[in-house]
Design a protein around this motif. Structure first.
Motif, PDB file in Angstrom:
ATOM      1  N   GLU A 106      47.178  30.845  37.219  1.00  0.00           N
ATOM      2  CA  GLU A 106      46.448  30.413  37.610  1.00  0.00           C
ATOM      3  C   GLU A 106      45.074  30.510  37.401  1.00  0.00           C
ATOM      4  OE1 GLU A 106      46.834  27.975  41.342  1.00  0.00           O
ATOM      5  OE2 GLU A 106      44.993  28.889  41.753  1.00  0.00           O
ATOM      6  N   ASN A 107      44.889  31.789  38.267  1.00  0.00           N
ATOM      7  CA  ASN A 107      44.127  32.477  37.964  1.00  0.00           C
ATOM      8  C   ASN A 107      43.232  33.491  36.994  1.00  0.00           C
ATOM      9  OD1 ASN A 107      43.065  35.704  37.984  1.00  0.00           O
ATOM     10  ND2 ASN A 107      42.890  35.153  40.034  1.00  0.00           N
ATOM     11  N   PHE A 108      44.040  33.975  35.872  1.00  0.00           N
ATOM     12  CA  PHE A 108      43.624  33.581  34.662  1.00  0.00           C
ATOM     13  C   PHE A 108      43.328  32.626  33.495  1.00  0.00           C
ATOM     14  CE2 PHE A 108      45.363  38.030  36.058  1.00  0.00           C
ATOM     15  CZ  PHE A 108      44.516  38.664  35.206  1.00  0.00           C
ATOM     16  N   LEU A 165      36.164  30.734  40.648  1.00  0.00           N
ATOM     17  CA  LEU A 165      35.554  30.618  42.743  1.00  0.00           C
ATOM     18  C   LEU A 165      35.548  32.248  42.704  1.00  0.00           C
ATOM     19  CD1 LEU A 165      36.291  26.867  43.539  1.00  0.00           C
ATOM     20  CD2 LEU A 165      34.382  28.314  42.905  1.00  0.00           C
ATOM     21  N   HIS A 166      36.637  33.320  42.539  1.00  0.00           N
ATOM     22  CA  HIS A 166      36.917  34.019  43.537  1.00  0.00           C
ATOM     23  C   HIS A 166      36.083  35.239  43.574  1.00  0.00           C
ATOM     24  CE1 HIS A 166      38.994  35.541  39.424  1.00  0.00           C
ATOM     25  NE2 HIS A 166      40.183  36.973  39.936  1.00  0.00           N
ATOM     26  N   VAL A 167      34.834  34.547  43.255  1.00  0.00           N
ATOM     27  CA  VAL A 167      33.776  35.993  43.292  1.00  0.00           C
ATOM     28  C   VAL A 167      34.655  37.047  44.185  1.00  0.00           C
ATOM     29  CG1 VAL A 167      31.363  36.871  43.236  1.00  0.00           C
ATOM     30  CG2 VAL A 167      32.696  34.682  41.866  1.00  0.00           C
ATOM     31  N   SER A 225      37.231  38.520  46.154  1.00  0.00           N
ATOM     32  CA  SER A 225      37.715  38.857  45.863  1.00  0.00           C
ATOM     33  C   SER A 225      37.148  40.626  45.043  1.00  0.00           C
ATOM     34  CB  SER A 225      38.710  38.324  44.575  1.00  0.00           C
ATOM     35  OG  SER A 225      39.232  36.829  45.430  1.00  0.00           O
ATOM     36  N   HIS A 226      36.068  40.346  44.826  1.00  0.00           N
ATOM     37  CA  HIS A 226      36.118  41.376  43.217  1.00  0.00           C
ATOM     38  C   HIS A 226      34.369  42.165  44.317  1.00  0.00           C
ATOM     39  CE1 HIS A 226      39.305  40.735  40.937  1.00  0.00           C
ATOM     40  NE2 HIS A 226      38.858  39.629  40.673  1.00  0.00           N
ATOM     41  N   ARG A 227      34.588  41.382  45.417  1.00  0.00           N
ATOM     42  CA  ARG A 227      33.165  42.428  45.871  1.00  0.00           C
ATOM     43  C   ARG A 227      33.661  43.760  46.262  1.00  0.00           C
ATOM     44  NH1 ARG A 227      29.997  40.295  51.460  1.00  0.00           N
ATOM     45  NH2 ARG A 227      28.119  41.854  51.122  1.00  0.00           N
ATOM     46  N   ASP A 268      42.289  44.144  44.112  1.00  0.00           N
ATOM     47  CA  ASP A 268      42.624  43.046  45.456  1.00  0.00           C
ATOM     48  C   ASP A 268      42.611  41.707  45.405  1.00  0.00           C
ATOM     49  OD1 ASP A 268      41.242  45.157  46.937  1.00  0.00           O
ATOM     50  OD2 ASP A 268      39.381  45.079  45.828  1.00  0.00           O
ATOM     51  N   ASP A 269      43.667  41.421  43.629  1.00  0.00           N
ATOM     52  CA  ASP A 269      43.977  39.951  43.202  1.00  0.00           C
ATOM     53  C   ASP A 269      44.954  39.932  43.688  1.00  0.00           C
ATOM     54  OD1 ASP A 269      41.551  38.133  41.656  1.00  0.00           O
ATOM     55  OD2 ASP A 269      41.912  40.296  40.068  1.00  0.00           O
ATOM     56  N   MET A 270      45.375  40.891  43.831  1.00  0.00           N
ATOM     57  CA  MET A 270      47.119  41.045  44.375  1.00  0.00           C
ATOM     58  C   MET A 270      47.458  41.020  45.720  1.00  0.00           C
ATOM     59  SD  MET A 270      48.783  43.804  41.262  1.00  0.00           S
ATOM     60  CE  MET A 270      48.026  45.078  41.567  1.00  0.00           C
TER      61      MET A 270
END
Ligand code: FES
Ligand SMILES: [Fe+2]
Lengths: 180, 435
Positions: B207-209, B214-216, B218-220, B362-364
């Motif tokens: 689902e992430n890919f 919205l998961h901005v 996560s990668h801050r 950070d996703d993981m």
């Protein structure tokens, strides 16, 4: 037993090299990253190839080649960025911080030298055992070999090349946020 | 097969954007997924550039099971279950290589690279009357497809053709696999595959890919540090994003670059930057108005995902249990790119993705603890929330599929489409009910 001057010089060099690695392990585990980064030459290659299961007559491909995909293939600038990322407070994979211990052992100078002159290099092999524990029970044990090229720089050395061989093919850790 | 939980459809309310946590944690549902989804869907197995010569093989996986991708003596590509027909031994325990036969290390049955059983110990003496070796070759997939160099297979002979399976998502996957100058299939894998195990349900990755815009946060950290190949952040981002969902469960996020003359990318490496600029000009000639359409990320149902622009990767999320997944990352480049360009891309790709990837790490972490914090008795009583952009989007003049543009950039339409299809697969008795 009488020790020859040559033998004494060798032993003294080995102690110096061992101290270098023990100090490095402390810098990492105490998160003294600026000091740690200073151990690496500006042109360092910090490289961890991948290990594969291959047939006996295909062992040349057991470790991925220099131009192949690796786990890590960093230059100094990228190492600096990894440290910066750890210090943002927003690197969720290391926030809150993991508890890490680096055990470095089997330190061996591969060349028959007793001194390393200013600017000269020597190859040093070692083993690492890294224990990482984070949050409640998440635990990884990463074991492998390192092969460093050390260059004499005054009273100390700098690492000009580090090759890291981890003894896993499918990596059992979810990430590689620790340094090796 | 049904569970006490009722139909899969009752767990996945995509009209209302609520999905039960059971589908991410429940063991019975996981077992059903292996059969209903991984036993029937088209699955990505590998890339033809991994097996260029006759006799080459690459060990892959379909669902939890090991398979061998081979090129036989005549040059034909096959996919076999990696298990001896005699007593089940894994006939190939190498990740890759070249061979004439797979010789079983248990009792020495041997199979050719086209799967035929050709050697059986003491065959003439032990089997009277002799058994038909033709019926005891390696188990082969029911269908195989080569899509612009990527190899796909299914165990279900009733599955539709791969292009029908993709439906309108064909547009996006073909686009992702193009060389930068727009020529078809002129890409190849950049070497070996990264394989690692993450403690989360495989669907978090899918689902992430498919499109989690919205998961901005996560990668801050990586955005603050900047690991991109030129500009700040983690990649050179250009153009407007459009999200497209497909009834087959696939989801793709496109980036649309205005087709003007200059398109500066990879400015940290002048050689790479020049290469991409030159290819971009060729692309403009070749593709015209369509030149600026780049599939940025996507998921092909169920578990294959890709990055089509920066970096360029293929990803498999192999299920290993409700809370465990084996991730495989393949990296790819233009076949014709100069060595210096490939070298620059290689280093950028792996500082971005993979277990040491400063983005992927950070996703993981988020997938890991989202998965484990959903496993509890009380947690399972409360569904996840997929309501962003409900009812928004529609037809788009350039991108096929159900498309949402900047009016609802954070829409969760793509994950909703993925779970809608997931439920259809879980409830359907056969492919006839899935068409
Ligand atoms: S299991 Fe393969 S020969 Fe017996
Ligand atoms: Fe992400």
């Amino acid at each position: 037993m009488e020790l020859s001057n040559e033998r004494l010089a060798y032993l003294s060099l080995m102690r110096e090299i061992e101290d270098f690695y023990y100090a490095e392990a402390d810098m990492l585990d105490e998160r003294d990253y600026d000091k740690w980064l200073a151990l690496f030459a500006d042109d360092v290659r910090y490289w961890m190839p991948i290990r594969k299961n291959v047939a006996f007559d295909n062992l040349a491909r057991e470790t991925t080649a220099e131009d192949d995909i690796a786990w890590i293939d960093d230059d100094k600038a990228t190492l600096v960025k990894r440290v910066k990322q750890l210090m943002t407070g927003f690197h969720w994979a290391e926030e809150p911080i993991s508890r890490v211990s680096h055990v470095v052992t089997n330190i061996r100078l591969t060349e028959a030298v007793t001194t390393i002159a200013e600017g000269a290099t020597a190859t040093v092999k070692s083993r690492f055992l890294i224990y990482r524990n984070r949050l409640e029970t998440e635990t990884d044990i990463l074991v492998g070999r390192r092969e460093d090229m050390l260059r004499r720089k005054g009273e100390t050395f700098e690492v000009t090349r580090r090759k890291i061989l981890i003894e896993q093919s499918v990596l059992r850790a979810k990430n590689l946020t620790v340094f090796f | 097969m049904s569970t006490p939980l009722g139909s899969a459809k009752s767990l996945v309310d995509t009209d209302n954007g609520e999905i039960s946590r059971e589908i991410f944690v429940n063991h019975d549902l996981y077992k059903q997924e292996l059969e209903q989804i991984f036993g029937r869907a088209w699955l990505f197995v590998g890339h033809e550039s991994q097996i260029p010569k006759s006799g080459d093989f690459f060990s892959s996986k379909m669902g939890e099971e090991s398979v061998i991708l081979t090129r036989d003596r005549a040059g034909k590509i096959h996919v076999f279950l990696n298990s001896c027909r005699h007593r089940g031994m894994k006939v190939c325990r190498y990740d890759e290589g070249n061979t004439t036969n797979f010789i079983c290390p248990y009792h020495a049955w041997s199979y050719t690279t086209d799967g035929r059983l050709v050697g059986v110990q003491d065959y003439d003496n032990l089997y009277r009357p002799p058994f038909d070796k033709g019926e005891w070759g390696l188990v082969e997939v029911a269908q195989l497809a080569n899509f612009h160099g990527t190899i796909w297979a299914t165990w279900d002979k009733n599955a539709p053709s791969f292009e029908d399976y993709l439906g309108e998502a064909t547009f996006g996957l073909a686009g992702a696999l193009r060389a930068w100058d727009g020529s078809d299939g002129e890409t190849e894998l950049l070497g070996s595959v990264q394989k690692w195990i993450v403690p989360n349900n495989w669907k978090f990755i899918a689902e992430n890919f498919a499109g989690d815009n919205l998961h901005v946060v996560s990668h801050r950290s990586v955005e603050m540090v900047g690991i991109g190949p030129g500009s700040n952040g983690r990649r050179d981002d250009y153009g407007e994003a459009k999200r497209a969902a497909y009834p087959g469960g696939h989801g793709i996020v496109y980036s649309l670059v205005p087709p003007k003359k200059t398109f500066v990318q990879y400015s940290a490496s002048p050689v790479t930057s020049d290469y991409f600029q030159e290819r971009w000009e060729k692309r403009l000639e070749k593709l015209g108005d369509q030149a600026g359409i780049f599939p940025l990320i996507g998921t092909i149902f169920p578990n294959m995902s890709f990055h089509g622009q920066q970096p360029r990767t293929l990803l498999l999320a192999h299920p290993r249990g409700p809370q465990e997944t084996e991730m495989w990352r393949f990296y790819f480049v233009d076949k014709g790119a100069p060595a210096e360009v490939k070298e620059f891309l290689r280093r950028y790709y792996i500082r971005y993705s993979g277990p040491a990837g400063m983005t992927e790490q950070d996703d993981m972490e988020n997938w890991n603890y989202a998965s484990s914090a959903s496993d509890g008795l009380i947690a399972r009583r409360h569904p996840y929330h997929y309501k962003a952009g409900l009812g928004r989007g529609g037809k788009d003049p350039v991108i096929p599929g159900h498309v949402t543009t900047k009016e609802a950039p954070g829409t969760e339409q793509n994950p909703r489409a993925l779970y809608k299809r997931w439920a259809e697969f879980m409830d359907a008795p056969s492919w006839d009910a899935l068409r």
